[in-house]
Every structure is written in structure tokens, then in C-alpha cells.
Motif scaffolding. Structure first.
Motif, short mmCIF file in Angstrom:
data_model
loop_
_atom_site.label_atom_id
_atom_site.label_comp_id
_atom_site.label_asym_id
_atom_site.label_seq_id
_atom_site.Cartn_x
_atom_site.Cartn_y
_atom_site.Cartn_z
N SER A 272 -12.40 98.79 -72.08
CA SER A 272 -11.85 99.40 -73.31
C SER A 272 -10.34 99.58 -73.21
CB SER A 272 -12.54 100.73 -73.57
OG SER A 272 -13.91 100.49 -73.83
N ARG A 273 -9.87 99.83 -71.98
CA ARG A 273 -8.44 100.00 -71.78
C ARG A 273 -7.69 98.70 -72.09
NH1 ARG A 273 -4.49 100.00 -67.89
NH2 ARG A 273 -5.58 98.41 -66.70
N ILE A 274 -8.23 97.60 -71.59
CA ILE A 274 -7.59 96.29 -71.84
C ILE A 274 -7.76 95.89 -73.32
CG2 ILE A 274 -7.72 93.81 -71.28
CD1 ILE A 274 -6.28 95.46 -69.15
N LEU A 275 -8.92 96.19 -73.89
CA LEU A 275 -9.12 95.87 -75.32
C LEU A 275 -8.06 96.58 -76.17
CD1 LEU A 275 -13.01 96.00 -75.57
CD2 LEU A 275 -11.57 93.99 -76.01
N LYS A 276 -7.74 97.81 -75.75
CA LYS A 276 -6.72 98.56 -76.49
C LYS A 276 -5.36 97.86 -76.34
CE LYS A 276 -5.44 103.17 -77.59
NZ LYS A 276 -5.08 104.47 -77.11
N ASP A 318 -11.05 96.88 -64.25
CA ASP A 318 -11.18 96.37 -65.62
C ASP A 318 -12.06 95.12 -65.63
OD1 ASP A 318 -9.44 98.22 -66.97
OD2 ASP A 318 -7.74 97.17 -66.06
N PHE A 319 -11.81 94.25 -64.65
CA PHE A 319 -12.58 93.01 -64.60
C PHE A 319 -14.06 93.31 -64.35
CE2 PHE A 319 -14.18 89.35 -62.07
CZ PHE A 319 -14.27 88.47 -63.15
N GLU A 320 -14.34 94.31 -63.49
CA GLU A 320 -15.75 94.71 -63.26
C GLU A 320 -16.39 95.14 -64.58
OE1 GLU A 320 -17.62 94.51 -60.54
OE2 GLU A 320 -15.92 93.58 -59.48
N GLU A 321 -15.60 95.81 -65.42
CA GLU A 321 -16.12 96.24 -66.73
C GLU A 321 -16.52 95.01 -67.57
OE1 GLU A 321 -16.33 99.67 -68.35
OE2 GLU A 321 -16.79 99.61 -66.20
N THR A 322 -15.69 93.98 -67.49
CA THR A 322 -16.02 92.74 -68.23
C THR A 322 -17.35 92.18 -67.72
OG1 THR A 322 -13.71 92.23 -68.69
CG2 THR A 322 -15.24 90.37 -68.72
N LEU A 323 -17.51 92.14 -66.39
CA LEU A 323 -18.76 91.62 -65.84
C LEU A 323 -19.93 92.48 -66.29
CD1 LEU A 323 -17.72 90.67 -62.17
CD2 LEU A 323 -17.94 89.17 -64.16
N ARG A 324 -19.70 93.80 -66.35
CA ARG A 324 -20.77 94.72 -66.75
C ARG A 324 -21.22 94.42 -68.19
NH1 ARG A 324 -21.45 99.41 -69.52
NH2 ARG A 324 -19.27 99.47 -70.18
N VAL A 325 -20.24 94.22 -69.09
CA VAL A 325 -20.60 93.95 -70.49
C VAL A 325 -21.29 92.58 -70.60
CG1 VAL A 325 -19.70 93.61 -72.83
CG2 VAL A 325 -18.79 95.45 -71.40
#
Ligand code: SAM
Ligand code: SF4
Length: 445
Positions: A272-276, A318-325
Motif C-alpha cells: 500500500s505504501r508503494i501504491l501510494k 514491500d516486495f514481500e507484500e506484493t508476493l503476499r497479494v
């Protein structure tokens, strides 16, 4: 009789460009040119360019090396450069490539026609179709690759401000095409034998909002209007922006017979941080809730996406968040990109650029996850029957046919059917990108 003059069009980039190239070819044919089998045989060389990332710029530069040699061999040949790179580099193009005769921006194909139609006379070398003169090219002749499939442009330009993206500055503000014009084109295409449509726009889900008050409408209504056209069996669209995907479109997808069970829903990042920072205006939770709503309404939905790794400031977390989604959604397919700074975009100015080797490592890791999930999703189709629109023969084995399911998966199968036919196929095997099978009629026989 003088031999026919020949053209060759080289296309880079997205479906919008591929569609523009159909208009460029159609226009040249209407001027009496024929298509050459190779650039070496052509008197008019057109390059329809892309500049979304650095890679297409580099590919274009390599092609220009060949064009220079051809021009030296035949100084009467015309070299025309159109599309997004031409627009982005309008100040420098003729310096970089002095042998280019004419350049035109996206959405200004009629300028090319005027220039070539006048044999290059009357209009100064280098005339651009400038931004203000953009128009829909729907009235131009069209040279389609397949008689049963067609792209239909619903809008041009983009009003979003994604921090990494060059599109708004080269394709301008969003302009929606009027609904009556779109439906008239779809009706004409159906009469010509088109069975599958792909509606094209940078953000199809904001289509209609800029129309005059009396015409103002939304994309769900357009899907319903296209669905009502007799002969259209399949409707696809690309791309929707998650921020604008609203209930009327979901309802239309669920209720319209021809609208396929497939959405290409660009995620870009799962953080969400990077999306922002990207200015996407949704966060990961909102995206996931949209996916749930889509799957509730359309149970057999296939989902595709676009993901960028290495946006400035992207950390391991942040990249881990992408993998999670990516795991949470379970995509059927994904286009994965390494972030590429584009001059003039907001993100190119950011300090915290991610080192190349980190970007490459993340891409590799992401591709592994995407492929594993896609392979699992495709394996679930084994044993079932899929409706396939036949597109031709397999690229690797002429004895087999190739086509696509409604969920947009490629199928290679044993069968007897002409391109354009809709057939049922028993699915017998799967990889991350392709299903294998046998036509149901043959199994039954
Ligand atoms: N309008 C569409 C959208 O928003 O999905 C398509 C835009 S673009 C033609 C296709 C994809 O290219 C984007 O979804 C994004 O993932 C990727 N892209 C755009 N700019 C990029 C950049 N600077 N670096 C890497 N990938 C980029
Ligand atoms: Fe680029 Fe964003 Fe517009 Fe898509 S929505 S074209 S990524 S600015």
C-alpha cells in the motif's frame, strides 16, 4: 503496368498500437500500396513505436540501424516513425535519426495518409500530428489480421497520474468515443463476421464520464449495448483501472452472455505504501476486496494482472507484500515488469532508485511464484470441457489446432475446425500458460 509499391509496418508495444497498425496498413492499402513480406522489399517503412519502458526504446534503436542501411540502398524509400516514442522524442527524433522522413504521434494516422498520399509533397519533412489534432481513427480503412476477431477503441488518452507512466504525456487527456459510434462499429464488425471483440482504452472503466451531459454514461452500459449486437459471441476489454471498477460494470459482466469470464486487473504493487507513491489511489486491501466482489459475481472468473518490481523506494518488505497479494489473489496470468525510469515522469526524479541486481532478483522470484500459481490454476481445468475459439494451427505442431478459452487461456488441441469456429475441447493437460486437449466431437466419435 508499373509494379505495385510496397509497405512494411513494424509494431512495438501494446494492443492499442497493434490496433493503430491495422489502421495504418488499411490506409496504405487504400492508397494503392501492397504489404511487403520483409522490410527489404518495401518502399514505405513505418515504425509504430512504444516508449513505456527502456526496452522498446532499445529495440526501436536496433531497427533504426537496419532502416538506415535500407535508406542508403534506396534513397527514395520513405521512413515514417509513429506512436509514443515519436511523440516523446519529437524534439530530438530527426537529430537522432536524420534519415527519417516523417513522424507522427499516436492518434494522428490521417497525417501519415495525407503526407504519403501527397507523395510527400506540400507538407514539410518532419510534420507531426500534434497533440491537439488527435482523433479517433475509426473512419480509416482497416486491415485486420483475423476476420473473426477485432479490437474496438473506446477511448484515447489517460487522466491518471501514475508516477512511473509516460502514457498521459504522450497520449494526452482521456477522450471517450461516443457510444453510438462505438455500437455502430461493433454492428458493422459483426456483419463482417467478427465473433470476438476486445474493447480498448487506457482505463476503460472511466469511459463515458467526459461525454456531454446528455450522452454521459458508464462502461457497464456499453458492455450491455455490445452484448445486444447479434453475432458477437465474446466480449473482452482492457485495461480497467481498479480505482474505477464499479458495481454497474460487475453486474453487466455477470449478466451479459457474451462478456467473457476474464479480467485483466493491473495490481502494479501489493504494498500500500508503494501504491501510494505510485499514485494508484487504491491500497492492497481495497484491491483484494474488489477481487472478492468480482469473484462473488462471476464465479469462474480468470484474473490477469500487471506488476512492476523495483519502483523507487521499494524495500524487501514491500516486495514481500506484493508476493503476499499475488498468493492471495491466485492470478491465472501476469505480465511482470522491471521498473524503468521514463524521462519526464514523477518517479524518474525520485532519489531512492532500486539497484538493477535487486530488481532482477525480485523479478525472478515473482515470476517463479506467478508461474507456480498459474500452473496450479490451469491444472484444475484438466478433466473439464472448455469452449474454444479456434485461431489457427499450433505454432509448434501444424497437426494441432490452437485457440483460446473464454477465460483467455491458450489451448492446443487435436481437432478438425476452421479458424473462427467455436468448439468444445476436453482438457487433458496443462502448463502455466497453455492447456492441451482434444475436440469434444472427436472424443465422442
Ligand atoms: N493503462 C493501462 C493500465 O493502467 O493498466 C496500461 C498501461 S501500460 C501500456 C502497461 C503496463 O506497463 C502498466 O500496467 C505497467 O505495469 C507497465 N509500466 C508502465 N510504465 C512502466 C515503467 N516506467 N516501468 C515498468 N513498467 C511500466
Ligand atoms: Fe499509465 Fe496509469 Fe494511465 Fe495506465 S492508468 S496508462 S499506468 S497513467
Amino acid at each position: 503496368m508499373a509494379p505495385m509499391r510496397r509497405y512494411f509496418v513494424t509494431t512495438f508495444g501494446c494492443q492499442m498500437n497493434a490496433h493503430d497498425s491495422e489502421r495504418i496498413k488499411g490506409t496504405l492499402e487504400s492508397l494503392g500500396f501492397g504489404e511487403a513480406a520483409a522490410p527489404e522489399d518495401a518502399e514505405v517503412l513505418v515504425f509504430n513505436t512504444c516508449t513505456i519502458r527502456e526496452k522498446p526504446d532499445q529495440r526501436f534503436a536496433a531497427h533504426m540501424g537496419n532502416a538506415k542501411v535500407l535508406k542508403q540502398r534506396n534513397p527514395d524509400a520513405i521512413v515514417a516513425v509513429g506512436g509514443c516514442y515519436a511523440e516523446a522524442q519529437r524534439e530530438r527524433l530527426f537529430e537522432l535519426y536524420p534519415f527519417v522522413d516523417v513522424a507522427f504521434g499516436p492518434g494522428t494516422i490521417p497525417h501519415l495518409a495525407n503526407w504519403i498520399g501527397a507523395n510527400g509533397e506540400g507538407i514539410a519533412r518532419g510534420a507531426f500530428g500534434i497533440a491537439e489534432e488527435r482523433s479517433f481513427s475509426a473512419e480509416l480503412p482497416l486491415q485486420r489480421e483475423r476476420r473473426f476477431q477485432a479490437w474496438v477503441q473506446v477511448s484515447m488518452g489517460c487522466n491518471s497520474k501514475c508516477a512511473y507512466c509516460i502514457v498521459p504525456s504522450v497520449r494526452g487527456r482521456e477522450v471517450s468515443r461516443r457510444p453510438g459510434e462505438i455500437v455502430a462499429e461493433v454492428t458493422r464488425l459483426a456483419e463482417e463476421g467478427v465473433r470476438e471483440l476486445t474493447l480498448l482504452g487506457q482505463n476503460v472503466n472511466s469511459w463515458g464520464r467526459d461525454l456531454l451531459p446528455g450522452l454521459r454514461t458508464e462502461f457497464g452500459e456499453l458492455l450491455r449495448a455490445c452484448d445486444a449486437v447479434e453475432g458477437i459471441e465474446r466480449i473482452r476489454f482492457t485495461s480497467p483501472h481498479p480505482k474505477d471498477f464499479r458495481e454497474p460494470v460487475i453486474a453487466a459482466m455477470a449478466e451479459c452472455r457474451a462478456v467473457c469470464e476474464h479480467v485483466h486487473l493491473p495490481l502494479q504493487s501489493g504494498s500500500s505504501r508503494i501504491l501510494k507513491a505510485m499514485r494508484r489511489t487504491y491500497d492492497a486491501d481495497r484491491y483484494l476486496r474488489l477481487v472478492d466482489r468480482l469473484r462473488d459475481a462471476i464465479p469462474d472468473l480468470a484474473l490477469g494482472t500487471d506488476i512492476i518490481v523495483g519502483f523507487p523506494g521499494e524495500t524487501d518488505a514491500d516486495f514481500e507484500e506484493t508476493l503476499r497479494v499475488v498468493e492471495a489473489v491466485g492470478y491465472d496470468s501476469a505480465f511482470t515488469f522491471i521498473y524503468s525510469p521514463r524521462r519526464g515522469t514523477e518517479a524518474a526524479e525520485l532519489e531512492a532508485q532500486v539497484p538493477d541486481e535487486v530488481k532482477h532478483e525480485r523479478l525472478e522470484q515473482l515470476v517463479d511464484v506467478v508461474q507456480r500459481i498459474a500452473a496450479d490454476r490451469n491444472a484444475e481445468r484438466i478433466g473439464g470441457v472448455e469452449e474454444v475459439l479456434v485461431e489457427g494451427t499450433s505454432r509448434t505442431d501444424e497437426a494441432l489446432l490452437r485457440g483460446r478459452t473464454r477465460r483467455n487461456t491458450t489451448v492446443v488441441f487435436a481437432g478438425e475446425a476452421r479458424p473462427g469456429a467455436l468448439v468444445d475441447v476436453h482438457v487433458e493437460g496443462a502448463t502455466s500458460t497453455t492447456l492441451r486437449g482434444t475436440q469434444a466431437a472427436l472424443v465422442a466419435a
